[in-house]
Design a protein around this motif. Structure first.
Motif, PDB file in Angstrom:
ATOM      1  N   PRO A 150      55.244  41.328  11.652  1.00 31.56           N
ATOM      2  CA  PRO A 150      55.152  41.742  10.013  1.00 31.56           C
ATOM      3  C   PRO A 150      56.381  41.841   9.604  1.00 31.56           C
ATOM      4  O   PRO A 150      56.959  41.545   8.634  1.00 31.56           O
ATOM      5  CB  PRO A 150      54.392  42.975  10.093  1.00 31.56           C
ATOM      6  CG  PRO A 150      53.341  42.598  11.086  1.00 31.56           C
ATOM      7  CD  PRO A 150      54.088  41.909  12.104  1.00 31.56           C
ATOM      8  N   GLY A 189      58.127  38.530   9.017  1.00 33.64           N
ATOM      9  CA  GLY A 189      57.621  38.088   7.991  1.00 33.64           C
ATOM     10  C   GLY A 189      58.184  38.507   6.778  1.00 33.64           C
ATOM     11  O   GLY A 189      58.558  37.857   5.888  1.00 33.64           O
ATOM     12  N   THR A 190      58.438  39.869   6.652  1.00 32.37           N
ATOM     13  CA  THR A 190      58.871  40.487   5.582  1.00 32.37           C
ATOM     14  C   THR A 190      60.266  39.820   5.142  1.00 32.37           C
ATOM     15  O   THR A 190      60.658  39.758   4.237  1.00 32.37           O
ATOM     16  CB  THR A 190      58.885  41.856   5.802  1.00 32.37           C
ATOM     17  OG1 THR A 190      57.723  42.520   5.833  1.00 32.37           O
ATOM     18  CG2 THR A 190      59.429  42.621   4.410  1.00 32.37           C
ATOM     19  N   ILE A 202      60.172  36.463   3.995  1.00 38.31           N
ATOM     20  CA  ILE A 202      59.626  36.169   2.405  1.00 38.31           C
ATOM     21  C   ILE A 202      60.797  36.714   1.449  1.00 38.31           C
ATOM     22  O   ILE A 202      61.099  36.002   0.483  1.00 38.31           O
ATOM     23  CB  ILE A 202      58.424  37.295   2.366  1.00 38.31           C
ATOM     24  CG1 ILE A 202      57.207  36.805   2.885  1.00 38.31           C
ATOM     25  CG2 ILE A 202      58.072  37.407   0.832  1.00 38.31           C
ATOM     26  CD1 ILE A 202      56.676  35.414   2.577  1.00 38.31           C
ATOM     27  N   LEU A 247      53.670  30.956   4.280  1.00 39.08           N
ATOM     28  CA  LEU A 247      54.691  31.679   4.104  1.00 39.08           C
ATOM     29  C   LEU A 247      55.584  31.097   2.731  1.00 39.08           C
ATOM     30  O   LEU A 247      56.176  31.866   2.156  1.00 39.08           O
ATOM     31  CB  LEU A 247      55.721  32.187   5.463  1.00 39.08           C
ATOM     32  CG  LEU A 247      54.923  32.999   6.178  1.00 39.08           C
ATOM     33  CD1 LEU A 247      55.725  33.165   7.608  1.00 39.08           C
ATOM     34  CD2 LEU A 247      54.335  34.273   5.653  1.00 39.08           C
ATOM     35  N   CYS A 271      54.077  31.538  -0.319  1.00 46.07           N
ATOM     36  CA  CYS A 271      54.456  32.948  -0.867  1.00 46.07           C
ATOM     37  C   CYS A 271      56.029  33.111  -1.200  1.00 46.07           C
ATOM     38  O   CYS A 271      55.921  33.700  -2.310  1.00 46.07           O
ATOM     39  CB  CYS A 271      54.060  33.985   0.684  1.00 46.07           C
ATOM     40  SG  CYS A 271      52.531  34.363   1.017  1.00 46.07           S
ATOM     41  N   CYS A 272      56.778  32.389  -0.778  1.00 49.15           N
ATOM     42  CA  CYS A 272      58.145  32.462  -1.112  1.00 49.15           C
ATOM     43  C   CYS A 272      58.357  31.926  -2.439  1.00 49.15           C
ATOM     44  O   CYS A 272      58.942  32.541  -3.366  1.00 49.15           O
ATOM     45  CB  CYS A 272      58.888  31.808  -0.080  1.00 49.15           C
ATOM     46  SG  CYS A 272      59.120  32.452   1.651  1.00 49.15           S
ATOM     47  N   ALA A 315      59.746  42.707  -1.434  1.00 46.62           N
ATOM     48  CA  ALA A 315      59.397  43.449  -0.269  1.00 46.62           C
ATOM     49  C   ALA A 315      58.211  44.328  -0.538  1.00 46.62           C
ATOM     50  O   ALA A 315      57.407  44.609   0.413  1.00 46.62           O
ATOM     51  CB  ALA A 315      60.558  44.259  -0.040  1.00 46.62           C
ATOM     52  N   THR A 328      51.962  43.030  -2.423  1.00 50.34           N
ATOM     53  CA  THR A 328      50.874  42.905  -1.263  1.00 50.34           C
ATOM     54  C   THR A 328      49.899  41.908  -1.610  1.00 50.34           C
ATOM     55  O   THR A 328      49.257  40.936  -1.015  1.00 50.34           O
ATOM     56  CB  THR A 328      50.141  44.258  -1.182  1.00 50.34           C
ATOM     57  OG1 THR A 328      50.918  45.147  -0.778  1.00 50.34           O
ATOM     58  CG2 THR A 328      48.921  44.245  -0.141  1.00 50.34           C
ATOM     59  N   VAL A 332      50.940  38.147  -0.760  1.00 47.83           N
ATOM     60  CA  VAL A 332      51.023  37.901   0.539  1.00 47.83           C
ATOM     61  C   VAL A 332      49.699  37.786   1.052  1.00 47.83           C
ATOM     62  O   VAL A 332      49.216  36.953   2.205  1.00 47.83           O
ATOM     63  CB  VAL A 332      52.074  38.909   1.366  1.00 47.83           C
ATOM     64  CG1 VAL A 332      51.926  38.690   2.674  1.00 47.83           C
ATOM     65  CG2 VAL A 332      53.342  38.875   0.756  1.00 47.83           C
ATOM     66  N   SER A 355      52.011  37.644   7.932  1.00 50.28           N
ATOM     67  CA  SER A 355      51.919  38.931   7.365  1.00 50.28           C
ATOM     68  C   SER A 355      53.243  39.741   7.169  1.00 50.28           C
ATOM     69  O   SER A 355      54.265  39.210   7.691  1.00 50.28           O
ATOM     70  CB  SER A 355      50.852  39.547   8.149  1.00 50.28           C
ATOM     71  OG  SER A 355      51.279  40.123   9.421  1.00 50.28           O
ATOM     72  N   THR A 356      53.305  40.549   6.229  1.00 49.83           N
ATOM     73  CA  THR A 356      54.339  41.287   5.999  1.00 49.83           C
ATOM     74  C   THR A 356      53.996  42.625   6.336  1.00 49.83           C
ATOM     75  O   THR A 356      52.831  43.224   6.724  1.00 49.83           O
ATOM     76  CB  THR A 356      54.827  41.100   4.535  1.00 49.83           C
ATOM     77  OG1 THR A 356      53.633  41.694   3.530  1.00 49.83           O
ATOM     78  CG2 THR A 356      55.284  39.713   4.296  1.00 49.83           C
TER      79      THR A 356
END
Length: 327
Positions: free
Chosen positions: A88, A91-92, A95, A172, A175-176, A241, A244, A247, A274-275
């Motif tokens: 995570p 992943g954070t 992202i 991901l 998501c970005c 960041a 939720t 993601v 995941s983040t």
């Protein structure tokens, strides 16, 4: 010969107290009440921020262990066997960097065009309205839009796929792309503010030296607006960041980073993950992960990241020389 009579002495009118440093006790009652309400609102916000920070610090320091930072999460009922939150964390970071890599060039270019060109006028107004609409759109709506858009068959290379070529629209990289829309309005607004605050004579001096408009923008205006651009990017990173919904819907929800594809580096973005926010959501006391202690530790780590971004924004806005490397 008639003597000239001097004018009668002028009676000074009573002057209102305009000195802001004067005693507030001399203010009218209504102004004193409003001043008291302003103080109360400010102190209340400070109290809420301090309570959240201290509570999360108490919980986070209590449960945070060094091994949680470099061990991968595992699916287990026993917390001692469920691993840490290395994936995570990665992943954070992926992202944040990916969303900023998309939003920063697009936001800066949009702000430059709106400020320095803005023609045709009807198109500029539509772009401004579009940026405002994106800024006011809830994250869950952006997530649903991204899921519907990237589930098309022609975009299967961006996400995970199933049997028969079914496109899930989750990765991901997606998501970005969607999260960059959340950071875009902040970058556009901060960059426009920096460009509009640049004095007009700076542009005229550049033109007088024979520089073209493009050269003026590149060599004069953008370097001048660097603190504002950095502020917008930092605010956008904080927004990304802390997300939720996007993601959770588009990231796949896997505990570990699952690569997809054969291109090294890119296959991680094409896969799921995941983040820290989704990790906290899943392992919170009301979640399904059953690891509330690790959720508090991950939330504390995320809070430190957000506080670091806010600190950077504050220093950049004040023009602190210690952050000259950012400018």
């Amino acid at each position: 010969m008639t003597a000239i009579q001097s004018p009668p002495p002028r009676q000074d009118r009573p002057r209102l107290r305009t000195d802001p440093s004067g005693s507030w006790r001399a203010w009218p009652l209504r102004d004193r009440i409003l001043l008291g309400l302003c103080w109360a609102a400010g102190l209340f916000l400070i109290f809420v921020a301090a309570a959240i920070t201290l509570y999360m610090a108490f919980k986070g320091i209590q449960f945070l262990r060094p091994n949680l930072l470099w061990t991968r999460p595992e699916a287990a009922i026993d917390q001692s066997k469920s691993g840490g939150f290395l994936d995570p964390m990665l992943g954070t970071l992926l992202i944040i960097v990916g969303a900023l890599a998309i939003a920063a060039p697009l936001g800066i270019a949009t702000a430059v065009w709106l400020t320095e060109y803005g023609k045709p006028t009807w198109l500029a107004r539509m772009v401004e309205s579009g940026v405002e609409v994106i800024a006011g759109t809830p994250a869950i709506v952006l997530a649903l839009f991204g899921l519907a858009f990237f589930s098309q068959g022609g975009l299967g290379f961006l996400s995970t796929t199933g049997e028969g070529g079914a496109v899930f629209g989750r990765s991901l990289l997606i998501c970005c792309t969607v999260l960059s829309l959340e950071a875009l309005p902040m970058i556009v607004g901060a960059t426009r503010e920096g460009l509009m605050s640049t004095p007009r004579h700076v542009r005229e001096a550049s033109y007088a030296l024979g520089k073209t408009r493009a050269a003026t923008i590149h060599r004069v205006l953008l370097p001048t607006a660097r603190p504002n651009i950095a502020t917008g990017c930092a605010l956008g990173m904080g927004r990304v960041a802390g997300d939720t919904a996007v993601v959770l819907l588009l990231g796949g929800g896997t505990l570990q980073l699952a690569a997809n594809g054969s291109i090294p580096g890119l296959n991680t973005l094409q896969g799921t993950g995941s983040t820290l926010t989704t990790y906290v959501y899943a392992n919170s006391p009301s979640g399904e992960g059953g690891a509330p202690e690790k959720a508090y530790a991950a939330a504390f780590l995320l809070l430190l990241l957000v506080l670091a971004l806010n600190w950077a924004v504050d220093r950049i806005a004040r023009g602190d020389g210690r952050l000259g490397w950012i400018r």
